[in-house]
Design a protein around this motif. Structure first.
Motif, mmCIF file in Angstrom:
data_model
loop_
_atom_site.group_PDB
_atom_site.id
_atom_site.type_symbol
_atom_site.label_atom_id
_atom_site.label_comp_id
_atom_site.label_asym_id
_atom_site.label_seq_id
_atom_site.Cartn_x
_atom_site.Cartn_y
_atom_site.Cartn_z
ATOM 1 N N ILE A 54 35.831 36.000 40.608
ATOM 2 C CA ILE A 54 36.766 36.043 39.477
ATOM 3 C C ILE A 54 36.468 37.254 38.605
ATOM 4 C CG2 ILE A 54 37.421 34.893 37.324
ATOM 5 C CD1 ILE A 54 36.914 32.207 38.857
ATOM 6 N N LEU A 55 35.206 37.449 38.249
ATOM 7 C CA LEU A 55 34.839 38.603 37.416
ATOM 8 C C LEU A 55 35.179 39.920 38.102
ATOM 9 C CD1 LEU A 55 31.419 37.662 35.788
ATOM 10 C CD2 LEU A 55 33.630 37.975 34.656
ATOM 11 N N HIS A 56 34.919 39.991 39.400
ATOM 12 C CA HIS A 56 35.217 41.219 40.146
ATOM 13 C C HIS A 56 36.679 41.639 39.945
ATOM 14 C CE1 HIS A 56 35.578 44.027 43.480
ATOM 15 N NE2 HIS A 56 36.577 43.297 43.939
ATOM 16 N N HIS A 57 37.580 40.688 40.070
ATOM 17 C CA HIS A 57 39.000 41.013 39.906
ATOM 18 C C HIS A 57 39.379 41.189 38.439
ATOM 19 C CE1 HIS A 57 40.289 40.870 44.025
ATOM 20 N NE2 HIS A 57 39.519 39.805 44.196
ATOM 21 N N GLN A 72 46.922 30.761 39.550
ATOM 22 C CA GLN A 72 47.506 30.589 40.878
ATOM 23 C C GLN A 72 47.200 31.785 41.771
ATOM 24 O OE1 GLN A 72 48.810 27.790 42.159
ATOM 25 N NE2 GLN A 72 48.826 28.895 44.099
ATOM 26 N N TRP A 73 47.253 32.983 41.228
ATOM 27 C CA TRP A 73 46.910 34.164 42.026
ATOM 28 C C TRP A 73 45.449 34.078 42.471
ATOM 29 C CZ3 TRP A 73 43.290 38.029 41.811
ATOM 30 C CH2 TRP A 73 43.470 39.070 42.730
ATOM 31 N N MET A 74 44.577 33.628 41.568
ATOM 32 C CA MET A 74 43.153 33.534 41.889
ATOM 33 C C MET A 74 42.914 32.489 42.971
ATOM 34 S SD MET A 74 40.696 35.414 40.657
ATOM 35 C CE MET A 74 39.739 35.546 42.147
ATOM 36 N N ILE A 75 43.626 31.373 42.919
ATOM 37 C CA ILE A 75 43.510 30.349 43.964
ATOM 38 C C ILE A 75 43.888 30.943 45.320
ATOM 39 C CG2 ILE A 75 44.557 28.210 44.845
ATOM 40 C CD1 ILE A 75 44.628 27.243 41.891
ATOM 41 N N ARG A 98 42.088 33.455 50.584
ATOM 42 C CA ARG A 98 42.012 34.529 51.590
ATOM 43 C C ARG A 98 40.568 34.798 52.011
ATOM 44 N NH1 ARG A 98 46.637 36.292 48.832
ATOM 45 N NH2 ARG A 98 45.564 37.385 47.177
ATOM 46 N N HIS A 99 39.632 34.362 51.187
ATOM 47 C CA HIS A 99 38.211 34.566 51.477
ATOM 48 C C HIS A 99 37.523 33.274 51.909
ATOM 49 C CE1 HIS A 99 38.228 38.721 50.122
ATOM 50 N NE2 HIS A 99 39.048 38.310 49.167
ATOM 51 N N GLY A 100 38.321 32.258 52.206
ATOM 52 C CA GLY A 100 37.769 31.026 52.743
ATOM 53 C C GLY A 100 37.397 29.966 51.726
ATOM 54 N N TYR A 101 37.680 30.205 50.450
ATOM 55 C CA TYR A 101 37.407 29.203 49.417
ATOM 56 C C TYR A 101 38.662 28.371 49.210
ATOM 57 C CZ TYR A 101 33.457 32.230 48.185
ATOM 58 O OH TYR A 101 32.318 32.989 48.211
ATOM 59 N N ARG A 102 38.540 27.070 49.342
ATOM 60 C CA ARG A 102 39.670 26.183 49.072
ATOM 61 C C ARG A 102 39.474 25.598 47.684
ATOM 62 N NH1 ARG A 102 40.904 22.135 53.718
ATOM 63 N NH2 ARG A 102 39.509 21.017 52.329
ATOM 64 N N MET A 103 40.228 26.109 46.735
ATOM 65 C CA MET A 103 40.096 25.701 45.336
ATOM 66 C C MET A 103 41.375 25.025 44.882
ATOM 67 S SD MET A 103 37.135 27.039 44.172
ATOM 68 C CE MET A 103 37.399 26.980 42.428
ATOM 69 N N SER A 104 41.220 23.930 44.180
ATOM 70 C CA SER A 104 42.371 23.288 43.558
ATOM 71 C C SER A 104 42.461 23.776 42.115
ATOM 72 C CB SER A 104 42.211 21.769 43.578
ATOM 73 O OG SER A 104 41.182 21.376 42.681
ATOM 74 N N ALA A 105 43.622 23.599 41.531
ATOM 75 C CA ALA A 105 43.791 23.960 40.118
ATOM 76 C C ALA A 105 42.838 23.143 39.258
ATOM 77 C CB ALA A 105 45.241 23.726 39.691
#
Length: 101
Positions: A15-18, A27-30, A35-42
């Motif tokens: 998150i900090l990197h971006h 939503q963009w961060m999710i 795309r990097h293999g992290y499945r995150m919910s809101a």
């Protein structure tokens, strides 16, 4: 997310990197993390963003997106410093791991 306690640090760094480079929103961060293999919910990501803002790593503003409002986040100076520190630590760890393999 399996091993959530361990990987949460990587998610925060991502998150900090971006957020150092550009404004980001949930939503963009999710999608980016996906795309990097992290499945995150809101329900997981938004509390993390709010906590990072409370700790001073991010700042947010509300912007209009069509008919709705979107909260966008940007890294603060403290967030950029933390990312720089973490970058050095990650590189050090990576070198050590690669040498041992």
């Amino acid at each position: 997310m399996e091993h959530q306690d361990l990987l949460a640090g990587f998610v925060r760094l991502h998150i900090l990197h971006h957020a150092v480079k550009e404004d980001v929103y949930g939503q963009w961060m999710i999608e980016e993390l996906g795309r990097h293999g992290y499945r995150m919910s809101a329900g997981t990501l938004y509390p993390m963003l709010h906590a990072m803002e409370r700790r001073g790593y991010l700042t947010s503003t509300k912007t209009r997106a069509g008919r709705t409002f979107r909260r966008v986040y940007r890294a603060t100076e403290l967030g950029a410093e933390a990312l720089e520190l973490a970058d050095g630590k990650l590189r050090e760890l990576f070198r050590e791991v690669v040498q041992e393999t």
